[in-house]
Design a protein around this motif. Structure first.
Motif, PDB file in Angstrom:
ATOM      1  N   ALA A  51      10.053  -2.697 -10.526  1.00  0.00           N
ATOM      2  CA  ALA A  51       9.918  -4.101 -10.929  1.00  0.00           C
ATOM      3  C   ALA A  51       9.827  -4.214 -12.448  1.00  0.00           C
ATOM      4  CB  ALA A  51       8.679  -4.708 -10.276  1.00  0.00           C
ATOM      5  N   LEU A  52       9.139  -3.274 -13.072  1.00  0.00           N
ATOM      6  CA  LEU A  52       9.027  -3.248 -14.532  1.00  0.00           C
ATOM      7  C   LEU A  52      10.392  -3.021 -15.175  1.00  0.00           C
ATOM      8  CD1 LEU A  52       7.519  -3.044 -17.235  1.00  0.00           C
ATOM      9  CD2 LEU A  52       6.984  -0.661 -16.678  1.00  0.00           C
ATOM     10  N   GLN A  53      11.169  -2.091 -14.634  1.00  0.00           N
ATOM     11  CA  GLN A  53      12.499  -1.838 -15.177  1.00  0.00           C
ATOM     12  C   GLN A  53      13.386  -3.068 -15.085  1.00  0.00           C
ATOM     13  OE1 GLN A  53      14.579   1.574 -13.764  1.00  0.00           O
ATOM     14  NE2 GLN A  53      13.039   3.044 -14.412  1.00  0.00           N
ATOM     15  N   ALA A  54      13.309  -3.766 -13.952  1.00  0.00           N
ATOM     16  CA  ALA A  54      14.142  -4.963 -13.762  1.00  0.00           C
ATOM     17  C   ALA A  54      13.755  -6.050 -14.755  1.00  0.00           C
ATOM     18  CB  ALA A  54      14.000  -5.473 -12.332  1.00  0.00           C
ATOM     19  N   ALA A  55      12.455  -6.258 -14.956  1.00  0.00           N
ATOM     20  CA  ALA A  55      11.995  -7.288 -15.891  1.00  0.00           C
ATOM     21  C   ALA A  55      12.384  -6.933 -17.322  1.00  0.00           C
ATOM     22  CB  ALA A  55      10.486  -7.464 -15.771  1.00  0.00           C
ATOM     23  N   ARG A  56      12.244  -5.675 -17.688  1.00  0.00           N
ATOM     24  CA  ARG A  56      12.609  -5.244 -19.047  1.00  0.00           C
ATOM     25  C   ARG A  56      14.099  -5.405 -19.293  1.00  0.00           C
ATOM     26  NH1 ARG A  56       9.733   0.084 -21.434  1.00  0.00           N
ATOM     27  NH2 ARG A  56      11.105  -0.624 -23.102  1.00  0.00           N
ATOM     28  N   TRP A  59       9.716 -10.700 -20.598  1.00  0.00           N
ATOM     29  CA  TRP A  59       8.622  -9.871 -21.099  1.00  0.00           C
ATOM     30  C   TRP A  59       7.268 -10.210 -20.497  1.00  0.00           C
ATOM     31  CZ3 TRP A  59      10.274  -5.610 -22.753  1.00  0.00           C
ATOM     32  CH2 TRP A  59      11.480  -5.524 -23.446  1.00  0.00           C
ATOM     33  N   GLN A  60       7.012 -11.493 -20.209  1.00  0.00           N
ATOM     34  CA  GLN A  60       5.723 -11.819 -19.583  1.00  0.00           C
ATOM     35  C   GLN A  60       5.625 -11.162 -18.204  1.00  0.00           C
ATOM     36  OE1 GLN A  60       5.742 -13.402 -22.879  1.00  0.00           O
ATOM     37  NE2 GLN A  60       6.968 -14.841 -21.737  1.00  0.00           N
ATOM     38  N   GLN A  61       6.738 -11.197 -17.466  1.00  0.00           N
ATOM     39  CA  GLN A  61       6.765 -10.560 -16.149  1.00  0.00           C
ATOM     40  C   GLN A  61       6.649  -9.053 -16.282  1.00  0.00           C
ATOM     41  OE1 GLN A  61       6.439 -12.222 -13.543  1.00  0.00           O
ATOM     42  NE2 GLN A  61       7.829 -11.742 -11.863  1.00  0.00           N
ATOM     43  N   ALA A  62       7.335  -8.487 -17.274  1.00  0.00           N
ATOM     44  CA  ALA A  62       7.272  -7.042 -17.492  1.00  0.00           C
ATOM     45  C   ALA A  62       5.846  -6.608 -17.824  1.00  0.00           C
ATOM     46  CB  ALA A  62       8.229  -6.639 -18.617  1.00  0.00           C
ATOM     47  N   ALA A  63       5.158  -7.409 -18.650  1.00  0.00           N
ATOM     48  CA  ALA A  63       3.772  -7.081 -19.003  1.00  0.00           C
ATOM     49  C   ALA A  63       2.883  -7.082 -17.767  1.00  0.00           C
ATOM     50  CB  ALA A  63       3.250  -8.076 -20.037  1.00  0.00           C
ATOM     51  N   ARG A  64       3.119  -8.019 -16.873  1.00  0.00           N
ATOM     52  CA  ARG A  64       2.341  -8.074 -15.622  1.00  0.00           C
ATOM     53  C   ARG A  64       2.472  -6.764 -14.852  1.00  0.00           C
ATOM     54  NH1 ARG A  64       3.778 -12.041 -10.467  1.00  0.00           N
ATOM     55  NH2 ARG A  64       2.226 -11.163  -9.020  1.00  0.00           N
ATOM     56  N   TYR A  65       3.712  -6.296 -14.685  1.00  0.00           N
ATOM     57  CA  TYR A  65       3.920  -5.069 -13.912  1.00  0.00           C
ATOM     58  C   TYR A  65       3.419  -3.845 -14.670  1.00  0.00           C
ATOM     59  CZ  TYR A  65       6.909  -8.119 -11.114  1.00  0.00           C
ATOM     60  OH  TYR A  65       7.382  -9.142 -10.336  1.00  0.00           O
ATOM     61  N   GLN A  66       3.572  -3.864 -16.004  1.00  0.00           N
ATOM     62  CA  GLN A  66       3.093  -2.734 -16.799  1.00  0.00           C
ATOM     63  C   GLN A  66       1.583  -2.576 -16.674  1.00  0.00           C
ATOM     64  OE1 GLN A  66       4.953  -0.339 -19.330  1.00  0.00           O
ATOM     65  NE2 GLN A  66       3.229   0.387 -18.128  1.00  0.00           N
ATOM     66  N   LEU A  67       0.865  -3.676 -16.745  1.00  0.00           N
ATOM     67  CA  LEU A  67      -0.596  -3.622 -16.639  1.00  0.00           C
ATOM     68  C   LEU A  67      -1.030  -3.231 -15.227  1.00  0.00           C
ATOM     69  CD1 LEU A  67      -1.453  -6.781 -18.765  1.00  0.00           C
ATOM     70  CD2 LEU A  67      -1.863  -4.383 -19.394  1.00  0.00           C
ATOM     71  N   GLN A 101       0.828  -1.210   0.000  1.00  0.00           N
ATOM     72  CA  GLN A 101       0.000   0.000   0.000  1.00  0.00           C
ATOM     73  C   GLN A 101       0.855   1.250   0.000  1.00  0.00           C
ATOM     74  OE1 GLN A 101      -2.763  -0.221   3.265  1.00  0.00           O
ATOM     75  NE2 GLN A 101      -3.963  -1.871   2.349  1.00  0.00           N
ATOM     76  N   ASP A 102       2.074   1.132   0.510  1.00  0.00           N
ATOM     77  CA  ASP A 102       2.991   2.262   0.519  1.00  0.00           C
ATOM     78  C   ASP A 102       3.893   2.200  -0.714  1.00  0.00           C
ATOM     79  OD1 ASP A 102       2.260   3.284   3.191  1.00  0.00           O
ATOM     80  OD2 ASP A 102       3.117   1.385   3.879  1.00  0.00           O
ATOM     81  N   TYR A 103       3.977   3.271  -1.448  1.00  0.00           N
ATOM     82  CA  TYR A 103       4.837   3.395  -2.629  1.00  0.00           C
ATOM     83  C   TYR A 103       4.513   2.368  -3.720  1.00  0.00           C
ATOM     84  CZ  TYR A 103       7.269   5.444   1.360  1.00  0.00           C
ATOM     85  OH  TYR A 103       7.569   6.130   2.503  1.00  0.00           O
ATOM     86  N   PRO A 104       3.251   2.143  -4.046  1.00  0.00           N
ATOM     87  CA  PRO A 104       2.924   1.135  -5.069  1.00  0.00           C
ATOM     88  C   PRO A 104       3.439   1.520  -6.454  1.00  0.00           C
ATOM     89  CG  PRO A 104       0.972   2.408  -4.494  1.00  0.00           C
ATOM     90  CD  PRO A 104       2.038   2.788  -3.514  1.00  0.00           C
ATOM     91  N   GLU A 105       3.332   2.807  -6.788  1.00  0.00           N
ATOM     92  CA  GLU A 105       3.768   3.251  -8.113  1.00  0.00           C
ATOM     93  C   GLU A 105       5.270   3.056  -8.281  1.00  0.00           C
ATOM     94  OE1 GLU A 105       3.533   7.304 -10.895  1.00  0.00           O
ATOM     95  OE2 GLU A 105       2.628   7.264  -8.896  1.00  0.00           O
ATOM     96  N   GLN A 106       6.028   3.462  -7.256  1.00  0.00           N
ATOM     97  CA  GLN A 106       7.480   3.341  -7.324  1.00  0.00           C
ATOM     98  C   GLN A 106       7.912   1.865  -7.372  1.00  0.00           C
ATOM     99  OE1 GLN A 106       5.803   5.252  -5.227  1.00  0.00           O
ATOM    100  NE2 GLN A 106       6.475   7.350  -5.631  1.00  0.00           N
TER     101      GLN A 106
END
Length: 615
Positions: free
Chosen positions: A154-159, A164-172, A144-149
């Motif tokens: 997590a998206l940057q790390a996956a990319r 890519w499947q993991q990155a898509a999860r975080y992107q969505l 609940q704290d810092y969800p956007e950050q």
């Protein structure tokens, strides 16, 4: 819960001393940095006082104690990161971790410590470690704290790791949390790389916004089109009806523009006479084979040995060409004056240019039957199988050394830290044995034995040379003649108490008629076009072709497969370039488009005596 109390002056002095040294950071993972982080962007961590400096927060920490002191230190660390003073931030985080027990921190403080440390790891390119730090913030549910950050990191790390499947999860998830902050092009840059939409973990349907649902359906729709091309219009129309005014409409618009003009009139440039006549005819045979399955497509073949390239625009107009395939030879690729080609003409060259993959025409793509692709895939495959210390043996020619260096670069790209790799070369058959013994350490072992015997004098010393214990695999650059000679040398130079070294090679070691002794190639693994391996659905067609074309072998058959796939690509390029995660199953491999280059994923096989077994 109250944080453990550290004397104010002592803590501040420790922080100041550490900042002055600036040589330590938070607890480190075993992973070494992959890339620098100078251009890494992060969503800002909310600061309680935006205009306050980090040094001011540190001074304030001296006057506080307990939880308030931790808050001030964390605000200082976050401020250092905002000001791109990463080492100073790391020092403050390290001091908090050293002097305050985790259970003494509030949940929000623990999450901020983990987030700040993960951001520092990401700044240094230690993506796996950053993922480890973020896991408690992502599962079992998003913090609940810092969800956007958290999601952004997590998206940057996956990319960065091309997960890519993991990155898509975080992107969505990120679109679900902060839809107004995400550009549509950023969303699609991730979703278009997904190879399996069913493998993407989606936000719960009860929490899924219409915006996210539209992105998911668009990603899924393009994969459906790949499986059923004849449903192209129906699938896209259905998506547009379901999601009017969706920001993903730009993807549909671009794809529609690319497919607005049918690519049914193909002009093919091949050497049909002269030195490379056999190669040109083989590619032509493959294109004709593909035409039998696509009756709506017509092809006109032009002999590049008889072609004045200045007349190419006239030929395109004369034959009403809507697609250009070729040329096959590199010098001919360079001979085309791009400025004379129609801007809306799709163009797929059948070789790579000398200058590298730089498109000089808006609709130009490159497709090549190259060994470099096999070398890069071999490096990745060997790393996935757990090998860490390979030997590469290559001919001492310019081509051989270039390929050995390419393997080295591809190998090092698989790991975050420097991994040892040995390169050996030979100029002739006589040097092969020496090259093997040198790289396996046998020569050094024999030299040590010789020195011991000299020192022992008349004392009889029983000895046996030993190969290096750290070498765990061999990759052979070259063709079948080199492989058939090197493999026995490798086998006999392995110490008796050690396991045989796995040996890998490329498709050059797979020929139609080997005429080899039983163990020359036994257990050698190699990359190959699927069509040339046992069990392929069109194996009978291959046998018929080889029976009809007397003197042809697998090297020529690969060119037939290449021609087949070139025509296949001529029709599939719009979808593949719109969504690079989609692949087309060709005879030369699994085909994908990365930027302007067509890449091939080949199959693996191995020799089992005289037989070839697909892996």
């Amino acid at each position: 819960m109250t944080a453990a109390i550290v004397p104010k002056k002592l803590l501040l002095c420790m922080v100041i001393v550490a900042l002055t040294a600036c040589s330590s950071g938070p607890r480190s993972g075993s992973e070494q940095p992959q890339t620098g982080g100078d251009d890494t962007d992060f969503i800002a961590v909310p600061l309680t006082e935006q205009d306050r400096s980090a040094s001011s927060w540190l001074a304030n920490a001296r006057l506080l104690e307990g939880a308030a002191q931790v808050d001030a230190l964390l605000q200082a660390a976050a401020t250092f990161q905002r000001d791109e003073q990463w080492q100073q931030s790391a020092v403050v985080i390290a001091q908090v971790q050293r002097h305050f027990e985790p259970q003494a921190l509030s949940a929000e403080q623990q999450q901020l410590v983990a987030l700040l440390e993960a951001r520092f790891a990401a700044y240094e390119g230690r993506w796996t470690y950053a993922e480890q730090l973020l896991q408690p913030l992502l599962t079992p549910r998003l913090s609940q704290d810092y969800p956007e950050q958290t999601l952004e990191l997590a998206l940057q790390a996956a990319r960065a790791q091309r997960h890519w499947q993991q990155a898509a999860r975080y992107q969505l998830q990120l679109v679900n949390v902060v839809p107004e902050h995400i550009e549509p092009t950023e969303v699609w840059a991730v979703l278009k790389q997904v190879t399996d939409p069913n493998a993407v973990v989606l936000p719960p349907s009860s929490q899924r916004s219409r915006l996210v649902a539209g992105w998911v359906q668009l990603m899924t729709a393009l994969h459906e089109i790949s499986a059923t091309p004849n449903q192209f219009d129906a699938i896209l129309s259905q998506w547009q009806q379901n999601f009017t005014d969706h920001p993903g409409q730009f993807v549909v618009d671009n794809l529609t523009a690319l497919t607005a003009q049918p690519r049914n009139q193909v002009l093919v440039l091949l050497p049909l006479t002269g030195q490379y006549q056999e190669q040109g005819n083989a590619v032509r045979d493959g294109i004709i084979k593909a035409l039998t399955r696509q009756p709506q497509v017509k092809a006109v073949f032009i002999d590049t040995n008889q072609l004045d390239f200045a007349a190419l625009p006239e030929l395109l107009q004369q034959h009403q060409a809507s697609m250009l395939l070729g040329p096959l030879l590199k010098p001919n690729v360079a001979a085309i004056d791009v400025s004379t080609l129609p801007e809306d003409l799709p163009w797929l060259t059948l070789n790579e240019p000398e200058t590298g993959f730089v498109a000089v025409h808006g609709l130009q793509h490159f497709f090549a039957l190259d060994t470099e692709t096999e070398i890069k895939q071999a490096a990745a495959y060997m790393a996935q199988r757990g090998h860490r210390h390979p030997v590469v043996l290559a001919p001492a020619t310019n081509r051989g050394q270039q390929q050995a260096e390419l393997f080295k670069q591809a190998w090092q790209a698989q790991f975050a830290d420097d991994t040892s790799i040995a390169l050996g070369s030979y100029r002739n058959t006589e040097e092969m044995k020496s090259a093997v013994q040198d790289q396996l350490g046998v020569t050094t072992s024999e030299a040590r034995i010789y020195q011991v015997k000299i020192a022992a004098g008349k004392i009889i010393v029983e000895s046996q040379a030993r190969s290096r214990a750290d070498i765990d695999s061999v990759y052979l650059v070259g063709g079948i003649e080199q492989t058939r000679l090197l493999k026995p040398f490798i086998d006999v130079n392995i110490s008796p108490f050690m396991k045989a070294l796995p040996v890998y090679a490329n498709s050059g070691s797979h020929t139609l008629r080997n005429d080899l002794s039983e163990n020359d190639l036994d257990n050698v693994r190699f990359t190959e076009a699927p069509w040339l391996l046992p069990g392929h659905s069109e194996s009978e067609v291959l046998e018929e072709l080889l029976a009809m074309r007397t003197g042809w072998g697998y090297s020529t058959a690969r060119l037939v497969a290449f021609g087949h796939d070139a025509l296949l690509l001529s029709q599939r390029l719009p979808l593949l370039q719109t969504m690079p995660g989609i692949s087309a199953k060709g005879l030369t491999g699994e085909l994908q488009v990365t930027d302007e280059q067509v890449t091939r994923k080949l199959n693996w096989a191995r020799f089992k005596g005289h037989e070839v077994v697909a892996e």
